[in-house]
Design an enzyme around this catalytic site. Sequence first.
Site, PDB file in Angstrom:
ATOM      1  N   ASP A  18       0.830  -1.199   0.000  1.00 21.28           N
ATOM      2  CA  ASP A  18       0.000   0.000   0.000  1.00 21.28           C
ATOM      3  C   ASP A  18       0.872   1.260   0.000  1.00 21.28           C
ATOM      4  OD1 ASP A  18      -2.327   1.447   0.025  1.00 21.28           O
ATOM      5  OD2 ASP A  18      -2.654   1.278   2.180  1.00 21.28           O
ATOM      6  N   HIS A  35       3.173   3.217  -8.842  1.00 18.25           N
ATOM      7  CA  HIS A  35       3.081   1.783  -9.136  1.00 18.25           C
ATOM      8  C   HIS A  35       4.345   1.295  -9.845  1.00 18.25           C
ATOM      9  CE1 HIS A  35      -1.000   1.707  -7.776  1.00 18.25           C
ATOM     10  NE2 HIS A  35      -1.450   2.483  -8.747  1.00 18.25           N
ATOM     11  N   LEU A 129      11.238 -20.931  -3.499  1.00 20.08           N
ATOM     12  CA  LEU A 129      10.238 -19.993  -2.984  1.00 20.08           C
ATOM     13  C   LEU A 129       9.042 -20.015  -3.920  1.00 20.08           C
ATOM     14  CD1 LEU A 129       9.392 -17.497  -1.147  1.00 20.08           C
ATOM     15  CD2 LEU A 129      10.478 -16.067  -2.903  1.00 20.08           C
TER      16      LEU A 129
END
Length: 239
Positions: A18, A35, A129
């Site tokens: 955020d 972004h 991962l």
Amino acid sequence: MIELDKNNIPLHVAIIMDGNGRWAKQRNKLRVFGHTHGVGSVRRAVSYARQIGVKVLTLYAFSSENWNRPEQEVSSLMTLFMQALDREVKKLHKNDIRLKIIGDTSRFSEKLQEKIRKAEELTEKNTALTLNIAANYGGCWDIVQATKQIADKVKNNEINTEDINEQCFQQHLVTQEQPQVDLLIRTSGEQRISNFLLWQIAYAELCFLDVLWPDFSEKDFNQAIANYQQRHRRFGGTE
């Protein structure tokens, strides 16, 4: 950097990324500028998670509610998503990282859906991962789609209602066999879950950071893990 206990690394970390818009606004730029810069923080987070031994990292990239944002911003996000897939997937594969896009991808363009399919296919056997990117995802949607799957199986006599338990339900969520979330981090100072992994965070430790996502660093991630390691997780018990 704080030295971490290597025997107490959370298996599954989820992050609500955020603050991109506010970061851009502080610089008198369009939201997409934030972004774009946030992609660098994604790289740092993925690299650090793999380095310290996190097994699953889930990043909240685009919620099902984000379609309500201005059309230009949504369009820019979709373009950024495709560019990131083009640029990053080979690097992920080289580093033994499995990519999964979790969410309702049916609303995306056919071109983006095809890029997602190929990226997941390329990396599906990697084990260092698992990187979940939550795109067009909502926790309520996840629970509803799991419920529909189970209802269909009962209707088709594939399972009985007696077979429905927490484990059964978990297997129909988009995270399926992955471990439940141990640590949930949210950046930007907001203290909300925002419809993210509602089932999966049932006993997660929550960490809210004031840093805006484009400024999120390895040091911030390290601090969040160190904070997690100081907590005593009781899972409803008393000791």
